[in-house]
Design a protein around this motif. Sequence first.
Motif, PDB file in Angstrom:
ATOM      1  N   SER A   1       8.149  35.705  80.759  1.00 26.07           N
ATOM      2  CA  SER A   1       8.519  35.051  82.006  1.00 26.07           C
ATOM      3  C   SER A   1       8.865  33.574  81.876  1.00 26.07           C
ATOM      4  O   SER A   1       9.423  32.998  82.800  1.00 26.07           O
TER       5      SER A   1
ATOM      6  N   ARG B   1      12.117  31.709  82.986  1.00 27.80           N
ATOM      7  CA  ARG B   1      13.276  32.495  82.525  1.00 27.80           C
ATOM      8  C   ARG B   1      14.262  32.756  83.666  1.00 27.80           C
ATOM      9  O   ARG B   1      15.454  32.863  83.428  1.00 27.80           O
ATOM     10  N   ARG B   2      13.758  32.858  84.886  1.00 27.20           N
ATOM     11  CA  ARG B   2      14.624  33.142  86.024  1.00 27.20           C
ATOM     12  C   ARG B   2      15.617  32.012  86.292  1.00 27.20           C
ATOM     13  O   ARG B   2      16.594  32.190  87.011  1.00 27.20           O
TER      14      ARG B   2
ATOM     15  N   PHE C   1      17.727  30.740  84.227  1.00 22.45           N
ATOM     16  CA  PHE C   1      18.974  30.918  83.476  1.00 22.45           C
ATOM     17  C   PHE C   1      19.964  31.743  84.294  1.00 22.45           C
ATOM     18  O   PHE C   1      19.585  32.727  84.938  1.00 22.45           O
TER      19      PHE C   1
ATOM     20  N   ASP D   1      22.436  33.594  83.159  1.00 21.81           N
ATOM     21  CA  ASP D   1      22.697  34.902  82.563  1.00 21.81           C
ATOM     22  C   ASP D   1      22.074  34.959  81.173  1.00 21.81           C
ATOM     23  O   ASP D   1      21.525  33.966  80.681  1.00 21.81           O
ATOM     24  N   GLU D   2      22.194  36.094  80.547  1.00 22.79           N
ATOM     25  CA  GLU D   2      21.613  36.306  79.218  1.00 22.79           C
ATOM     26  C   GLU D   2      22.280  35.416  78.171  1.00 22.79           C
ATOM     27  O   GLU D   2      21.613  34.935  77.250  1.00 22.79           O
ATOM     28  N   GLY D   3      23.561  35.172  78.305  1.00 22.01           N
ATOM     29  CA  GLY D   3      24.270  34.300  77.362  1.00 22.01           C
ATOM     30  C   GLY D   3      23.724  32.882  77.383  1.00 22.01           C
ATOM     31  O   GLY D   3      23.538  32.256  76.332  1.00 22.01           O
ATOM     32  N   GLN D   4      23.445  32.356  78.576  1.00 21.12           N
ATOM     33  CA  GLN D   4      22.889  31.019  78.693  1.00 21.12           C
ATOM     34  C   GLN D   4      21.478  30.974  78.087  1.00 21.12           C
ATOM     35  O   GLN D   4      21.115  30.029  77.403  1.00 21.12           O
ATOM     36  N   ARG D   5      20.712  32.018  78.318  1.00 20.74           N
ATOM     37  CA  ARG D   5      19.353  32.084  77.770  1.00 20.74           C
ATOM     38  C   ARG D   5      19.392  32.141  76.240  1.00 20.74           C
ATOM     39  O   ARG D   5      18.619  31.486  75.557  1.00 20.74           O
ATOM     40  N   GLN D   6      20.309  32.914  75.685  1.00 23.76           N
ATOM     41  CA  GLN D   6      20.435  33.012  74.230  1.00 23.76           C
ATOM     42  C   GLN D   6      20.874  31.674  73.627  1.00 23.76           C
ATOM     43  O   GLN D   6      20.386  31.280  72.561  1.00 23.76           O
TER      44      GLN D   6
ATOM     45  N   ASP E   1      17.833  29.610  73.510  1.00 20.25           N
ATOM     46  CA  ASP E   1      16.990  30.036  72.378  1.00 20.25           C
ATOM     47  C   ASP E   1      17.478  29.401  71.075  1.00 20.25           C
ATOM     48  O   ASP E   1      16.672  28.913  70.276  1.00 20.25           O
TER      49      ASP E   1
ATOM     50  N   LYS F   1       7.529  39.692  74.559  1.00 17.83           N
ATOM     51  CA  LYS F   1       8.754  39.572  75.354  1.00 17.83           C
ATOM     52  C   LYS F   1       9.135  40.867  75.946  1.00 17.83           C
ATOM     53  O   LYS F   1       9.214  41.836  76.061  1.00 17.83           O
TER      54      LYS F   1
END
Length: 170
Positions: A126, A142-143, A145, A147-152, A155, A170
Amino acid sequence: MNTPINLSFRYTESDYARALRAHYATHLRLLTDIASIAVVAAGGAYLWGLPGQHWLGVACVVVAAVFALLLIAAFTIVPKWAFRREPKFLDDYSLTFSPDGIHFRTAHMDSQLKWDMYSRAVIDASSYVLYYGTHHFTVIPRRAFLDEGQRQAFDQMLERHIPRITRRGK
């Protein structure tokens, strides 16, 4: 990737509570603590029934119960209390992460931070908990971000700039 990552969010009580629980889980020796409580309680229960050892047994059971309650409170009551007593968590946060550092803005603060301020991170399902000092940290839900691309991308930025990263369930 040199593209800045912009995040905007307002903390919720559950954001902070989950992050504080992740912090406790990495700093407390939960299995050892639970095992110790169980051993002291079992020893107390045994002594309780022995003639002449009744009060020692009662004392052991009481001590075990107090420590169990403290452990439960650390994971249930304290995170909510800590969030509610800190007015800064009611602000809107705007953070920009770039290779040069972190631009941190709220209604009460506008700071440019260097990456080397953070010594480690704990990442769970989370949140991201970024540590500066032993018990001080910044929580990134985590919320936040898009999208997943921005989160990656985030990272990857963490991997480049923070020396110790712990990933939990995770």
